[in-house]
Design a protein around this motif. Structure first.
Motif, PDB file in Angstrom:
ATOM      1  N   SER A  11       0.816  -1.218   0.000  1.00  0.00           N
ATOM      2  CA  SER A  11       0.000   0.000   0.000  1.00  0.00           C
ATOM      3  C   SER A  11       0.847   1.265   0.000  1.00  0.00           C
ATOM      4  N   GLY A  16       1.891   1.642  -3.519  1.00  0.00           N
ATOM      5  CA  GLY A  16       0.726   2.085  -4.286  1.00  0.00           C
ATOM      6  C   GLY A  16       0.497   3.571  -4.105  1.00  0.00           C
ATOM      7  N   GLN A  24       0.925   6.510  -6.965  1.00  0.00           N
ATOM      8  CA  GLN A  24      -0.204   7.385  -7.303  1.00  0.00           C
ATOM      9  C   GLN A  24       0.211   8.853  -7.257  1.00  0.00           C
ATOM     10  N   SER A  31      -1.386   1.450  -9.475  1.00  0.00           N
ATOM     11  CA  SER A  31      -0.963   0.631  -8.340  1.00  0.00           C
ATOM     12  C   SER A  31       0.152  -0.269  -8.860  1.00  0.00           C
ATOM     13  N   GLY A  89      -2.521  -2.506  -3.239  1.00  0.00           N
ATOM     14  CA  GLY A  89      -1.835  -1.262  -3.540  1.00  0.00           C
ATOM     15  C   GLY A  89      -2.731  -0.202  -4.155  1.00  0.00           C
ATOM     16  N   LEU A  90      -3.894  -0.613  -4.630  1.00  0.00           N
ATOM     17  CA  LEU A  90      -4.811   0.360  -5.212  1.00  0.00           C
ATOM     18  C   LEU A  90      -5.840   0.843  -4.197  1.00  0.00           C
TER      19      LEU A  90
END
Lengths: 357, 375
Positions: free
Chosen positions: A97, A100, A104, A113, A286-287
């Motif tokens: 995360s 991600g 972003q 991600s 991760g998204l």
């Protein structure tokens, strides 16, 4: 696409107002307690029932260094099976995360991600390639990292060459999908070439992995790349804010955007490839986690990044708890994250759509 | 500015704390292992014995073995035939059809998963909870799965690895008989297996090269998935002196290797064997009406056989002890002039001895009849 940016809260004026607001300390403290609470709860969860008083006693005895008074089996379950798995779950969740969230910011794109950028598929291919060529386990990790980086570079340069500022968000996502399926195809070719009795099971195991047979060795393997990837991101996290404003503004503020971008991408990719080495490809974390976190703490990377790490660690640990306790046999982790992640992604798209109209 | 510094420090501390927790967890375990390791050997030295498994590994196991976890159905089924009371579970749930041939007390054993198809589905904690005395693994060509090694390392339960090749089945029975303390039973099954395998191989040895049949093994409903001569899944075909038309490398994990229709037409096999576990029945239903397949000699001559699969498949999937009977059956199907056996009475004898079920003539015939290509 503007609407999606709005979901991520990247409109500059909004960002500045939010960024200047002092981060809410109680929220951060609560978020910091989450993984700790999840860790403690997970200690008590498992197919092998350990009564809570005994568990507490074992932990206290261990901390005080007292002699073992409980059966060996308990010791094995707790220290060879459960704790390594919990620690890896925490680290993998935090790594995915955080990377991600960083991707972003760096790509100014709320829809990317590690998996969408192709980093996961690239790392998977690198690992398969390294296994086929008898690399050492460090060699496998490094090759995975290298190809993960290569995949992200492909995605980034191809998409920026194509879009020239137009529809950049969409084109990056589409290019990422192309790169991703290209590397998956390469992996399939390698699997096809691999010796079915020896190499193929090893590659399959590596790619599908899961946290199923995590041991202390995996924990040790994860810690170093985890730290190397995580620390620069933490130190540079406020600069991701500046990067996400756009090139002009960042340069105006005296930030070397090129160098900064490279450091952040390298760190994020390292985190991604190290996670894949431990747990196989786990999509969606991760998204969705950075988005969820943004809803709670806002878009300022100063708090968003650590908060994403904390939320991600907690999320993956809890999902893995389900995977390892609900049924007699294991449920693959990737299936569970997809079941939770895909509807959330649809929700994001719907959010976007409703604000278009 | 000050606040930001605090934040940064906080994040770093958190990061470090996580690492510390991880590191201390490991450190603790190593010391725990050190302190724990001398005790079991001291108190239980006399309860242990060292054996050599079929890969030549020296393994220290308990003298009395009450519970066995098998990593795949190959192991589970051999244990079911030699000492079913030692099983702690199946690898996947047994079907109702298979259960007709399974003794009632074992029908509802839990499904514990295993390492089939290159993926592991067992739950490490569950296995430790069930506390088996040994983990039984089967290897083909000596290849051991990392997942099994890992499970043994984590649980401290020793792994005994046997060779899954058909010809080594009697040896596997003898060794298991010794390990499990059921030597008479082990010898009885080993002798029967050896006798049958000898009978089959001596009769098919008489088949002249000119009459050797060329076989294609079907592992999907569309008939385009198969395994080649090098695979653990096609050993019976090699054993009965037939030629597998597929000589290329095929994957042993997963669900067979895809080939093209044109390639199959080009191979033009004399006989097709279709596995009902892998869509063989569906294949059989449609193949005789299929224009493309009708040009193949096996289809023209209606020589498509689907081996019986109850309770365990006679040929493959898994490649287990039922292949003893499967080899006899296939030799008879392919070369009735050379391998002329009284199959019905052999089926009954095999089911009685290995599975401890009395089957009727009708059941024996129905098992043999699922095999006929034309019905």
């Amino acid at each position: 696409m503007r609407v999606l940016e709005k979901t991520a809260g990247t409109s500059p004026s909004q960002k500045f107002s939010r960024a200047n607001r002092p981060p809410k300390l109680p929220v951060m403290a609560a978020l910091a307690l989450l993984p700790i609470a999840a860790f403690l709860a997970s200690l008590a969860l498992g197919r092998f029932g350990i009564p809570l008083p005994q568990l507490v006693k074992i932990i206290i005895y261990k901390i005080l260094g007292l002699a073992q008074t409980w059966p060996d089996t308990l010791d094995k379950v707790l220290f060879n099976v459960r704790i390594p798995r919990i620690l890896c779950g925490l680290m993998v969740g935090a790594a995915l995360s955080t990377s991600g969230a960083a991707y972003q910011g760096v790509f100014k794109n709320p829809m990317v991600s590690p998996d969408i950028l192709g980093a996961s598929a690239g790392a998977g291919f690198g690992a398969a390639f390294a296994i086929l060529n008898n690399f050492s386990s460090l060699g496998i990790q490094l090759t995975a990292f290298f190809f993960g980086l290569l995949a992200v570079a492909f995605t980034y340069f191809l998409s920026s060459a194509m879009s020239r500022g137009l529809n950049a968000v969409l084109i990056l996502v589409l290019t990422g999908m192309v790169v991703q399926s290209l590397f998956s195809a390469f992996t399939s070719i390698i699997k096809y070439e691999a010796d079915p009795n020896n190499k193929l099971p090893e590659i399959t195991f590596w790619l599908m992995g899961g946290l199923t047979s995590t041991t202390q060795k995996e924990v040790m393997m994860m810690i170093i790349p985890f730290a190397i990837g995580m620390i620069p991101l933490f130190l540079l996290r406020w600069k991701i804010n500046i990067l996400s404003f756009g090139e002009e503004e960042a340069k105006g503020l005296g930030v070397d955007t090129g160098k900064m971008r490279i450091i952040i991408i390298i760190s994020s990719t390292l985190l991604t490839s190290a996670s894949i080495a431990i747990s196989g490809m786990i999509g969606w974390v991760g998204l969705i986690i950075p988005h969820l976190t943004r809803l709670i703490v806002g878009p300022n990377y100063k708090t968003l990044l650590p908060a994403s790490a904390l939320m991600g660690a907690t999320f993956l640990l809890l999902v893995d708890d389900v995977a390892r306790t609900v049924f007699v046999t294991e449920i693959p982790l990737g299936i569970l994250t997809a079941v939770l992640g895909a509807p959330f992604f649809l929700y994001l798209l719907f959010q976007g759509r409703s604000s278009w109209e | 500015m000050k606040k930001q510094k605090v934040k940064q420090a906080f994040a770093l501390v958190l990061c470090l704390a996580m690492m510390l927790i991880a590191a201390s967890g490991c450190a603790k375990t190593t010391t725990a292992n050190q302190s724990a390791s001398p005790s079991p050997t001291q108190q239980t030295a006399s309860d242990k014995q060292e054996i050599t498994d079929m890969l030549g590994n020296k393994v220290t196991i308990p003298k009395t073995i009450k519970k066995v976890y098998c990593t795949s159905p190959i192991g589970t089924y051999i244990i079911y035939t030699i000492a079913p009371d030692r099983l702690i579970g199946w690898n996947s749930k047994m079907s109702d059809e298979a259960n007709q041939y399974i003794n009632e007390s074992y029908r509802n054993l839990p499904a514990l998963g295993g390492t089939m198809g290159g993926q592991n589905s067992f739950n490490t904690e569950e296995i430790i909870k069930l506390n088996p005395d040994i983990i039984l693994d089967f290897a083909y060509n000596g290849e051991v799965s990392d997942m099994v090694t890992q499970l043994s390392k984590q649980s401290g339960i020793p792994v005994v690895t046997l060779d899954s090749s058909l010809a080594k089945t009697p040896e596997a029975y003898r060794l298991l008989g010794k390990i499990l303390g059921v030597e008479d039973r082990g010898t009885a099954l080993a002798d029967y297996a050896q006798k049958t395998l000898d009978k089959v191989s001596s009769s098919v040895a008489k088949v002249p090269d000119s009459e050797k049949l060329r076989i294609y093994y079907v592992e999907s409903a569309d008939g385009l998935k198969t395994d080649g001569t090098d695979s653990m899944h096609t050993e019976v075909i090699n054993f009965v002196n037939a030629t597998n038309v597929v000589t290329m490398d095929t994957s042993s994990s997963g669900k067979g290797t895809s080939v093209s229709m044109e390639q199959v037409v080009n191979w033009n096999p004399d006989v097709i064997i279709a596995n009902s576990q892998m869509g063989g029945n569906e294949f059989l239903k449609t193949v005789y009406n299929n224009k493309t397949w009708s040009s193949i000699s096996a289809v023209k001559n209606k020589r498509i056989y689907v081996p019986a699969s109850l309770p365990f498949n006679w040929i493959d999937r898994p490649p287990c002890i039922a292949r003893i009977l499967g080899a006899e059956w296939l030799a008879n199907k392919l070369y009735p002039n050379y391998a002329n056996f009284d199959l019905k009475s052999d089926v009954k004898a095999f089911y009685k001895l290995f599975y401890n079920v009395d089957i009727t003539d009708a059941q024996a015939e129905s098992l043999l009849n699922t095999t006929s290509g034309i019905s």
